[in-house]
Write an enzyme that holds these catalytic residues in place. Sequence first.
Site, PDB file in Angstrom:
ATOM      1  N   ASN A 201       0.796  -1.247   0.082  1.00  0.00           N
ATOM      2  CA  ASN A 201      -0.033  -0.077  -0.082  1.00  0.00           C
ATOM      3  C   ASN A 201       0.857   1.225  -0.138  1.00  0.00           C
ATOM      4  OD1 ASN A 201       1.039  -0.029   2.711  1.00  0.00           O
ATOM      5  ND2 ASN A 201      -1.058   0.006   3.407  1.00  0.00           N
ATOM      6  N   HIS A 325       2.158   6.255  11.421  1.00  0.00           N
ATOM      7  CA  HIS A 325       1.177   5.650  12.147  1.00  0.00           C
ATOM      8  C   HIS A 325       1.164   4.095  12.570  1.00  0.00           C
ATOM      9  CE1 HIS A 325       0.305   5.357   7.539  1.00  0.00           C
ATOM     10  NE2 HIS A 325       0.618   4.331   7.692  1.00  0.00           N
ATOM     11  N   PRO A 374      -4.292   9.260   3.989  1.00  0.00           N
ATOM     12  CA  PRO A 374      -4.449   9.047   2.711  1.00  0.00           C
ATOM     13  C   PRO A 374      -5.759   8.205   2.139  1.00  0.00           C
ATOM     14  CG  PRO A 374      -2.867   7.813   3.949  1.00  0.00           C
ATOM     15  CD  PRO A 374      -3.345   8.605   4.791  1.00  0.00           C
ATOM     16  N   SER A 376      -7.614   5.674  -0.997  1.00  0.00           N
ATOM     17  CA  SER A 376      -7.082   4.718  -2.187  1.00  0.00           C
ATOM     18  C   SER A 376      -6.885   5.495  -3.189  1.00  0.00           C
ATOM     19  CB  SER A 376      -7.979   3.727  -1.851  1.00  0.00           C
ATOM     20  OG  SER A 376      -9.087   4.236  -2.501  1.00  0.00           O
ATOM     21  N   HIS A 400      -6.173   6.365  10.242  1.00  0.00           N
ATOM     22  CA  HIS A 400      -4.868   6.482   9.772  1.00  0.00           C
ATOM     23  C   HIS A 400      -4.905   6.452   8.133  1.00  0.00           C
ATOM     24  CE1 HIS A 400      -4.941   2.173   8.900  1.00  0.00           C
ATOM     25  NE2 HIS A 400      -3.568   2.304   8.480  1.00  0.00           N
TER      26      HIS A 400
END
Lengths: 477, 135
Positions: A201, A325, A374, A376, A400
């Site tokens: 990710n 995070h 963030p 996706s 997060h």
Amino acid sequence: MLEGINNVGTDEWEVPVGFVPGMRVPGRFFLSETLGALLEPGAVQQLANVATLPGIINNSLGMPDIHWGYGFPIGGVAAFSLDEGVISPGGVGFDINCGVRLFTTPLTQSDIKKPRELIESLYQAVPTGVGAKSSLKISPAALTSMMEKGARWAVESGYGVERDLTRCEENGCMKEVDIRSVSAKARQRGIPQGGTLGSGNHFLEVQVVSEIYDETAAAAFGLTQGQVCCMIHCGSRGLGHQVCTDHLQILESATKKYQIRLPDRQLACAPIRSPEGMAYFGAMAASANYAWANRQLIMHSARQQFERMFGIGYDSMPLVYDVTHNVAKIEDHTVDGHTKKVCVHRKGATRSFGAGSPDLPGDLTRIGQPVIIPGSMGTSSYVLCGTKTAMERTFGSTCHGSGRVMSRSQAKKTITGKEVTDHLLAQGIIVRAPNEAAIVDEAPEVYKPSSEVVQVVHDVGISALVARLSPMGVIKG
Amino acid sequence: MSFVELPHTADVRIRANAPTCDALFSETTMALMEVMYGRDRRGGTKKEIVLEAADCEALLRDFLSEVLFVTEVDGLVFAHAEVRLEGCHLHATLDGEPFDPARHNKGTEVKGISYSGMHIGQDAKGYMLDIVFDV
């Protein structure tokens, strides 16, 4: 919502003591009814497991991006007493200080005439994907310095400016480093990977500020409508993975030595002040510092590409903030009406310190900490602001990210990389990745909608919406 | 011998079956390599791993963690693993080739091997393992 869980307020749920044997405190998580329909029983079980650990204070907490992880759930937060409490790599994860940073540019979307060229140049500049090696020659001495000084090492080596450091959580360096607790194996993995993005990710994304919710906070963070920004998401690479692996092994023996009963071996832990606990903490801090240096190196490469392609000054691309995070930290929090030092574990959760916190740079103390969430690939990312409510309710923590809803195996069965790329391109979003699988794994469909997750944290008050950022182009590892 | 990927939202969950425990360890190593590098992997370069651990689960976790270390540091992608177990002692011979971005950049990095979700079972047909790789 799952059976055995009590609704205790708007978007707030309690996992009562007794949900699993040995719970010392209740679990508590924040989730809308809609997101609750996606909640996995395994995630709640893990939240309850955390509540069995010695010295846990108040609650085992879950943020609205809670999902099934290993040890702690992803989105899990727990604070431990320094006297009776424990520290556990299962509350931090393999990717120590996986985190996000955001820097702005003086450009607007219309200045990016050739977006594909920009994404390609960023892709070439930042080593990405499995097996990618750094173009930097990091000596063993430089590696030690990276682990001791974090982002400061990068700035002193010419990869950034002094101001960058004030815009990192902890100023980009945890001071509790114990280099002796970092194995030779971890060092070996760290040397060739400085400045690499990794895979999964992790990403680097060019974004545009598409909506502002709080003008005052946005101005303080340096965000304006229509502005082009760049977001970087990665962590401590193989060095951090090895530190977690090494210390889990050590802490397994410690768990037996200190006679701690665990519901899951992945929660292996030791009293915070024990030699084993301190060794892990010192090595974890070294890995966290490596990660800050790593994100600083990647930001430097990205800034250079913007500088070269658009003729803008390096100094005109300030860092908004860098948050971690996956970490455990000793922080001051109010417990039973008194300020106490506690060990806060955040596993897939972001620090969200409110106005007045002494840990913030001077110009942000009246506003609060920038919180970067963030999305996706195809969905928006958000900038929020830390709050006093978070200090009171979640040990200064918030979500997060969006949290996955579809497994990788399911994604492979239902979508192809080309479909994802074409679909995103139709929305004006360019994707560049080393292979199709990397695109499918992170397709927008596999994540919860980021908008719903941030709405919950905003409504509950543990962070406040400041701005929305829309993706223009992304490089995936 | 075989392995399949089971649903897991965040990570990669593998179920492997094999007639013996030795073969189960080999099969899981191949699953790990496939997740990281895809299926086009060849032999040619050998690597030995020798380990001891307190129990079977710890042995598997430590062994696969060592494979992760070796594949990254030596830049080797393994096509075959021969594992011999004697109690809690392991001797493995891995056979692989140097990482080739053109053929091996087809997967995702595995960050670590987790005890959470690890289960080794045995029935009349042989051994079965569920395991989660953090990616």
